[in-house]
Design an enzyme around this catalytic site. Structure first.
Site: not given
Length: 448
Positions: A197, A245, A383
């Site tokens: 980012y 983060r 998934c």
């Protein structure tokens, strides 16, 4: 509860804030408590989602990412007072659970922005871009350290932010953090030196070709992230905790080229472990109180959003290593299993276990673990078919439409997740005996 899990349910501290256990619900796209697209919108669907998990014994909750400036309309987050009024009311109820909550704020997306067809047209057509600027200011939304190609769309480039714009973003972080603090939020997470980012695009060499004070040297590349935490601490006080983060290593070979788990003989164009050891310490010394860790960039997206083919605990060894270089707590996320997470906490190798998509599938899995009901836990199958639909199986394009992008964080196995109005299940006043014929997928889901 099994003895092997006991370490997960011990208290720890981030700065002066005590967290009751080591389970961290990590941010996911779609779970932002602040709606992205409307002024003063407080997302009640996300708030209910987070509150239900807090009531089910999560220690620390990190809502989905909140852009420092609304992608639609361009208002700064701190210019939306109605959001913070509702946040304060929510925090009063939230704290009754004993959980803690940090709001995650991002400086932006830059070249990682998953642009849709409309955004691409606005970027490539100057007339359309000018007309649409009051709605989507693509020039700012795609702003980055340098002119770099978009991760998802060919021919779309990011524009380098000016120094004045960088300072404006830093100031906005401080003002937003102060409003969060006044609303009763327990801390802030800065997003981030992570996943490619905007702040990570400033930090890594392959995306930062600047020659001013925000480019070139190691200290200059990490300056943006450092000045954000310093501004927050100056405004909110040194005791208000701020997490960052953090991707330990980028696992990136080039634009749209990621490294696979077994690849070791490749040239890292992003942050390698040697730089990460230095960066982790630098971020601590800048003022951050925690590193919330995994690996990867959007060029190697599967490290931060591990699908089924990624190994269990795929980031754990990297995070265990980086903890040796800091004194602040570290959290590890990425297909973490409770047993391996607990063992790492017990050994002092990590401080918290980050889990995300499992909470989409089963909101009560932590409670079930505590009650020795592991067989009742509905497992996430990784998934990505509802929670992260922009990551397709072939090619690099984002073919996710706008409405799909707005309503992320759904679950292919639990349709009610983040869609409580669409799939509202209530107890009937006229119950009947029902026979489900067939024990296949459809039959078993009907029985559930």
């Amino acid at each position: 509860m099994k003895q092997e899990y006991e370490a997960l349910f011990t208290p720890w501290k981030i700065g002066n804030v005590e967290i009751k256990n080591r389970i961290v619900l990590c941010s996911m796209g779609g779970t932002s408590i602040f709606g992205w697209m409307e002024p003063n919108h407080f997302d009640k669907e996300a708030a209910n989602f987070l509150l239900e998990r807090a009531r089910n014994n999560v220690g620390l909750i990190l809502p989905g990412i909140a852009p420092i400036r609304d992608p639609m309309g361009g208002r700064w987050l701190y210019q939306n007072p109605g959001k913070f009024k509702e946040l304060k009311e929510f925090m009063t109820e939230f704290h009754k659970t004993g959980a803690k909550l940090f709001i995650q704020i991002t400086a932006g997306f830059g070249r990682a922005m998953a642009v849709n067809d409309l955004m691409v047209k606005m970027t490539k057509n100057k007339v359309l871009g000018t007309l649409g600027k009051p709605i989507f200011d693509m020039d700012f939304i795609l702003g980055s350290a340098s002119a770099t190609p978009n991760r998802w769309a060919d021919g779309v480039m990011s524009r380098p932010y000016t120094v004045e714009e960088i300072h404006e973003i830093i100031d906005a972080f401080a003002k937003t953090a102060r409003l969060c603090q006044a609303a009763g939020v327990d801390g802030i997470e800065v997003h981030a030196v992570h996943e490619g980012y905007t702040l990570d695009q400033f930090a890594t060499k392959y995306t930062n070709q600047r020659t001013d004070e925000y480019g070139g040297s190691f200290e200059n590349r990490y300056r943006f992230a450092a000045e954000i935490v310093q501004a927050i601490k100056k405004t909110c006080g040194k005791d208000f905790p701020v997490s960052v983060r953090y991707s330990v290593v980028s696992k990136t070979k080039g634009f749209r080229q990621g490294a696979l788990p077994e690849e070791v003989d490749f040239v890292e164009v992003g942050r390698d472990m040697a730089e990460s050891e230095k960066a982790a310490r630098f971020l601590q010394e800048a003022g951050y109180d925690m590193l919330n860790c995994d690996n990867g960039t959007y060029d190697s997206w599967y490290w931060a959003h591990p699908p089924a083919y990624m190994p269990l605990n795929c980031n754990l060894e990297y995070v265990k290593h980086i903890k040796k270089f800091v004194d602040i707590p570290v959290v590890c996320a990425g297909r973490m299993t409770p047993e391996d997470g607990a063992a790492a906490v017990q050994a002092g190798e990590i401080d918290g276990v980050g889990v995300a998509r499992q909470f989409l599938t089963d909101p009560a899995w932590v409670t079930k673990l505590m009650e020795d009901r592991e067989e009742d836990i509905k497992p996430c199958i990784c998934c990505h078919n509802a929670c992260f639909t922009m990551a397709r199986y072939e090619g690099s394009a984002n073919d996710q439409d706008l409405m799909d992008a707005i309503h992320m964080a759904r679950c292919a196995l639990t349709p009610q997740t983040m869609q409580s109005k669409k799939y509202r299940i209530v107890k009937t006043d006229k119950p009947k005996h029902i026979a489900v014929i067939g024990g296949g997928i459809g039959g078993m889901e009907s029985a559930l």
